[in-house]
Design a protein around this motif. Structure first.
Motif, PDB file in Angstrom:
ATOM      1  N   GLY A 109       8.379 -10.561  -3.371  1.00 16.68           N
ATOM      2  CA  GLY A 109       8.146  -9.016  -3.364  1.00 16.68           C
ATOM      3  C   GLY A 109       7.402  -8.279  -3.660  1.00 16.68           C
ATOM      4  N   SER A 110       6.789  -8.711  -4.590  1.00  8.89           N
ATOM      5  CA  SER A 110       5.206  -8.023  -4.524  1.00  8.89           C
ATOM      6  C   SER A 110       4.401  -8.242  -3.789  1.00  8.89           C
ATOM      7  CB  SER A 110       4.840  -8.364  -6.142  1.00  8.89           C
ATOM      8  OG  SER A 110       5.785  -8.147  -7.004  1.00  8.89           O
ATOM      9  N   MET A 111       4.321  -9.469  -3.202  1.00  6.89           N
ATOM     10  CA  MET A 111       3.665  -9.551  -1.637  1.00  6.89           C
ATOM     11  C   MET A 111       3.615  -8.697  -0.906  1.00  6.89           C
ATOM     12  SD  MET A 111       2.760 -13.559   0.366  1.00  6.89           S
ATOM     13  CE  MET A 111       2.646 -13.945  -1.288  1.00  6.89           C
ATOM     14  N   ALA A 112       4.897  -8.732  -0.529  1.00  5.56           N
ATOM     15  CA  ALA A 112       5.390  -7.968   0.834  1.00  5.56           C
ATOM     16  C   ALA A 112       4.704  -6.446   0.184  1.00  5.56           C
ATOM     17  CB  ALA A 112       6.830  -7.543   0.787  1.00  5.56           C
ATOM     18  N   VAL A 113       4.960  -6.233  -0.705  1.00  2.34           N
ATOM     19  CA  VAL A 113       4.954  -4.717  -0.707  1.00  2.34           C
ATOM     20  C   VAL A 113       2.782  -4.285  -1.423  1.00  2.34           C
ATOM     21  CG1 VAL A 113       4.499  -2.566  -2.386  1.00  2.34           C
ATOM     22  CG2 VAL A 113       6.335  -3.922  -2.665  1.00  2.34           C
ATOM     23  N   ALA A 114       2.533  -5.439  -1.505  1.00  3.00           N
ATOM     24  CA  ALA A 114       0.688  -5.022  -1.332  1.00  3.00           C
ATOM     25  C   ALA A 114       0.140  -5.640   0.077  1.00  3.00           C
ATOM     26  CB  ALA A 114       0.245  -6.231  -2.497  1.00  3.00           C
ATOM     27  N   LEU A 120      -1.493   0.054   5.622  1.00  3.75           N
ATOM     28  CA  LEU A 120      -1.778   1.286   5.450  1.00  3.75           C
ATOM     29  C   LEU A 120      -3.767   1.260   5.889  1.00  3.75           C
ATOM     30  CD1 LEU A 120       1.028   2.272   3.342  1.00  3.75           C
ATOM     31  CD2 LEU A 120       0.877   3.027   5.645  1.00  3.75           C
ATOM     32  N   LEU A 121      -4.234   0.750   5.440  1.00  6.39           N
ATOM     33  CA  LEU A 121      -5.695   1.270   4.874  1.00  6.39           C
ATOM     34  C   LEU A 121      -6.183   0.238   6.254  1.00  6.39           C
ATOM     35  CD1 LEU A 121      -5.945  -0.370   1.628  1.00  6.39           C
ATOM     36  CD2 LEU A 121      -6.100   2.083   2.155  1.00  6.39           C
ATOM     37  N   THR A 122      -5.588  -0.208   7.271  1.00  5.08           N
ATOM     38  CA  THR A 122      -5.735  -1.371   8.000  1.00  5.08           C
ATOM     39  C   THR A 122      -5.641  -0.707   9.750  1.00  5.08           C
ATOM     40  OG1 THR A 122      -4.769  -3.157   8.143  1.00  5.08           O
ATOM     41  CG2 THR A 122      -7.245  -2.682   7.533  1.00  5.08           C
ATOM     42  N   ILE A 123      -4.751   0.624   9.299  1.00 10.48           N
ATOM     43  CA  ILE A 123      -4.098   1.423  10.394  1.00 10.48           C
ATOM     44  C   ILE A 123      -5.136   1.628  11.698  1.00 10.48           C
ATOM     45  CG2 ILE A 123      -3.235   2.848  12.023  1.00 10.48           C
ATOM     46  CD1 ILE A 123      -2.193   3.994   9.041  1.00 10.48           C
ATOM     47  N   PRO A 124      -5.009   0.425  12.382  1.00  9.90           N
ATOM     48  CA  PRO A 124      -5.358   0.347  13.977  1.00  9.90           C
ATOM     49  C   PRO A 124      -5.981   1.468  14.741  1.00  9.90           C
ATOM     50  CG  PRO A 124      -4.101  -0.723  13.923  1.00  9.90           C
ATOM     51  CD  PRO A 124      -3.142  -0.356  13.199  1.00  9.90           C
ATOM     52  N   ILE A 125      -5.842   2.985  14.241  1.00 12.31           N
ATOM     53  CA  ILE A 125      -5.553   4.070  15.415  1.00 12.31           C
ATOM     54  C   ILE A 125      -7.230   4.544  15.056  1.00 12.31           C
ATOM     55  CG2 ILE A 125      -4.634   5.787  16.070  1.00 12.31           C
ATOM     56  CD1 ILE A 125      -1.416   4.903  14.704  1.00 12.31           C
ATOM     57  N   ILE A 131     -10.781  -0.693   5.678  1.00 16.46           N
ATOM     58  CA  ILE A 131     -10.693  -1.877   5.741  1.00 16.46           C
ATOM     59  C   ILE A 131     -12.401  -2.542   6.346  1.00 16.46           C
ATOM     60  CG2 ILE A 131     -10.292  -4.178   5.045  1.00 16.46           C
ATOM     61  CD1 ILE A 131      -9.048  -2.783   2.860  1.00 16.46           C
ATOM     62  N   GLY A 132     -11.849  -2.100   7.986  1.00 12.76           N
ATOM     63  CA  GLY A 132     -13.217  -2.558   8.524  1.00 12.76           C
ATOM     64  C   GLY A 132     -14.584  -1.211   8.658  1.00 12.76           C
ATOM     65  N   HIS A 133     -14.639  -0.054   7.379  1.00 12.71           N
ATOM     66  CA  HIS A 133     -15.789   0.714   7.247  1.00 12.71           C
ATOM     67  C   HIS A 133     -16.184  -0.166   6.579  1.00 12.71           C
ATOM     68  CE1 HIS A 133     -14.384   3.194  10.883  1.00 12.71           C
ATOM     69  NE2 HIS A 133     -13.368   3.250  10.707  1.00 12.71           N
ATOM     70  N   VAL A 134     -15.723  -0.681   5.159  1.00 10.27           N
ATOM     71  CA  VAL A 134     -15.917  -0.835   4.539  1.00 10.27           C
ATOM     72  C   VAL A 134     -16.109  -2.764   4.324  1.00 10.27           C
ATOM     73  CG1 VAL A 134     -15.050   0.430   3.265  1.00 10.27           C
ATOM     74  CG2 VAL A 134     -13.619  -1.621   3.004  1.00 10.27           C
ATOM     75  N   PHE A 284      -4.833  -5.967  10.781  1.00  5.53           N
ATOM     76  CA  PHE A 284      -3.628  -5.308  10.713  1.00  5.53           C
ATOM     77  C   PHE A 284      -3.238  -6.581  10.906  1.00  5.53           C
ATOM     78  CE2 PHE A 284       0.111  -2.919  12.786  1.00  5.53           C
ATOM     79  CZ  PHE A 284       0.259  -2.363  11.655  1.00  5.53           C
ATOM     80  N   GLY A 285      -2.875  -6.923  12.149  1.00  2.00           N
ATOM     81  CA  GLY A 285      -2.303  -7.890  12.616  1.00  2.00           C
ATOM     82  C   GLY A 285      -2.027  -9.134  11.436  1.00  2.00           C
ATOM     83  N   GLU A 286      -3.027  -9.693  10.564  1.00  2.00           N
ATOM     84  CA  GLU A 286      -2.643 -10.706   9.519  1.00  2.00           C
ATOM     85  C   GLU A 286      -2.156  -9.684   8.353  1.00  2.00           C
ATOM     86  OE1 GLU A 286      -5.943 -12.319   6.402  1.00  2.00           O
ATOM     87  OE2 GLU A 286      -6.123 -12.340   8.226  1.00  2.00           O
ATOM     88  N   PHE A 287      -2.199  -9.151   7.992  1.00  2.00           N
ATOM     89  CA  PHE A 287      -1.730  -8.211   6.748  1.00  2.00           C
ATOM     90  C   PHE A 287      -0.258  -7.780   6.839  1.00  2.00           C
ATOM     91  CE2 PHE A 287      -5.911  -6.085   5.505  1.00  2.00           C
ATOM     92  CZ  PHE A 287      -5.860  -7.168   5.016  1.00  2.00           C
ATOM     93  N   LEU A 288       0.050  -8.025   8.567  1.00  2.00           N
ATOM     94  CA  LEU A 288       2.130  -7.275   9.049  1.00  2.00           C
ATOM     95  C   LEU A 288       2.211  -8.893   8.889  1.00  2.00           C
ATOM     96  CD1 LEU A 288       3.826  -6.384  10.933  1.00  2.00           C
ATOM     97  CD2 LEU A 288       2.693  -6.461  12.831  1.00  2.00           C
TER      98      LEU A 288
END
Length: 455
Positions: A109-114, A120-125, A131-134, A284-288
């Motif tokens: 459950g905590s993994m899903a929340v994380a 949200l930190l890697t929204i590809p828009i 994350i891509g910038h850091v 984002f694909g990986e985290f999704l």
């Protein structure tokens, strides 16, 4: 021939080239053989938590599903690279630690929340993905190379002591020895064939045959298992713990650093561009995929260096091959007999195979950090992070026992402490302090590291 020209000749089949259906199946199967975490990590978690074979088998199915889903996303529209993802040691350690302290329901459950947080930190828009910038803060070889060494050293406590089992120590140890010898022989003399690429799998097969002949292997439960089943939503229950969410965020951070390194290498081989927007799409694909997988009870994934090695050795860089591997993984994840068969494999055999795997993880880290220029600043970053992280395994019990169980699962885990120290110290020392020192020394630039390659 120059090194640059050799790098450009790595891929004989380009990333966007399509092969025949039969070729896709053949080369895709090669990639599946390298996904040893699917076979080992769920079983080791189950053994440590004394779970029933059916529960372990289901977790293996969920890992196949997660692997397949993320691999299809990465090979398809999200990243468009021949990336194969599989369960990573970071999530293995995190789930094992959280599962033993607060239960698997809270762990997943905590993994899903994380995972949602990182999505949200890697929204590809456009420029919304953070994350891509850091990337430069989390992906240098000194960070994830040293971290792999820490993980390998931490996992050393799991493998060897389980070679003997609780009964029939002689047969158990003999089967474990046969497994390790087979793996090592195939890795040494297997050449660029399926024998070497699937060395761990073949070692498990041979060790299991040996154990079945001289020991008491039991696969009776496989016969009663079904041929098809859909995954359940939060099969172990659902819970969320803030400390465990933090633990999983650190595991995602480690997976991110490793994945970005693999993305960069593949785009260089394929002559493609890797900008922050594409990094965000890939992550984002990986985290999704990992978030959906956590809902089903599967371990989080990252890009496997072994699969990148297969791409380089074979020269087959088609993303349609890895997409086929993802489809095959999903099919296997829907067959309960597959998961239960793997869960029924002899424990000493799997422990022996895991010992080799953990050693490979550590040495892969050594290979990465060999590219680093070891001046005083880099020694400070890696040396202090390494020794402090491993030292957390030996914190006084009277100190850690006063902490909440979820907090204990963080501060006593070298991997989690290591990723924080490495990213933090590398940022402070190499990104902030080093440029100032170079300016004061008359603008003489000191190289900190050179590009990492996969053998």
């Amino acid at each position: 021939m120059s090194q640059l020209h050799e790098e450009n000749q790595v891929l004989q089949v380009g990333i966007e080239e399509k092969l025949s259906f039969g070729a896709n199946l053949t080369y895709g199967f090669q990639h599946l053989l390298a996904l040893t975490g699917i076979f080992l990590f769920p079983v080791l978690i189950g053994q440590a938590m004394k779970l029933e074979a059916g529960t372990i088998g289901y977790m293996i199915q969920a890992c196949f599903l997660t692997t397949g889903l993320v691999t299809i996303l990465q090979s398809g529209k999200m990243l468009k690279l021949p990336v194969v993802q599989g369960p990573t040691a970071a999530f293995f350690v995190a789930v094992l630690s959280a599962g033993t302290s607060v239960g698997l329901g809270t762990a997943f459950g905590s993994m899903a929340v994380a995972g949602v947080i990182f999505m949200l930190l890697t929204i590809p828009i456009r420029k919304f993905g953070l994350i891509g910038h850091v990337n430069r803060f989390i992906s240098p070889p000194i960070v994830y190379g040293t971290l792999l060494i820490i993980i390998g050293a931490q996992l050393a406590n799991i493998g060897l002591k389980n070679w003997f089992g609780s009964a029939n120590e002689g047969i158990n140890f003999a089967a474990a020895g046969v497994t390790v010898i087979c793996v090592l022989v195939l890795m040494i003399v297997g050449g660029n064939t399926l024998l070497r690429r699937g060395a761990l799998l073949w070692g498990i097969v041979i060790g299991t045959v040996f154990y079945s002949i001289f020991g008491t292997a039991n696969f009776s439960a496989v016969g009663s298992a079904g041929w098809f089943s859909l995954p359940s939503i939060f099969p172990f229950g659902f819970g969320v713990s803030i400390p465990v969410v933090i633990l999983m965020l650190l595991a995602f951070l480690q997976a991110s650093a490793e994945a970005v390194g693999m993305y960069t290498l593949l785009t260089k081989w394929g002559g493609q561009k890797m900008d922050s927007e594409r990094v965000n799409r890939g992550l984002f694909g990986e985290f999704l995929g990992c978030t959906i997988g956590a809902v089903f009870g599967g371990l989080g994934t990252t890009s496997y260096p072994e699969n990148i090695g297969i791409v380089r050795v074979s020269g087959i860089g088609s993303r349609y091959v890895t997409m086929t591997a993802g489809v095959m993984a999903i099919i296997l994840g829907l067959i309960p007999k597959v998961g239960l068969f793997i869960a029924s494999l002899p424990g000493p055999v799997l422990s022996a195979a895991s010992t080799v795997l953990f050693g490979i993880i550590a040495v892969s880290g050594i290979q990465m950090v060999s590219k680093v220029v070891w001046d005083e600043l880099n020694l400070v970053v890696a040396g202090s992070s390494f020794i402090i992280s491993l030292g957390t395994m030996y914190l006084p019990t009277e100190l850690t026992s006063k902490l909440p169980l979820a907090v204990q699962s963080i501060v006593t885990q070298p991997m989690l402490v290591g990723v924080v120290l490495l990213i933090g110290l590398n940022t402070v020392v190499n990104i902030w302090i080093r440029p100032v020192m170079e300016q004061r020394s008359g603008g003489v630039k000191t190289n900190t590291e050179v590009p990492t390659e996969v053998a």
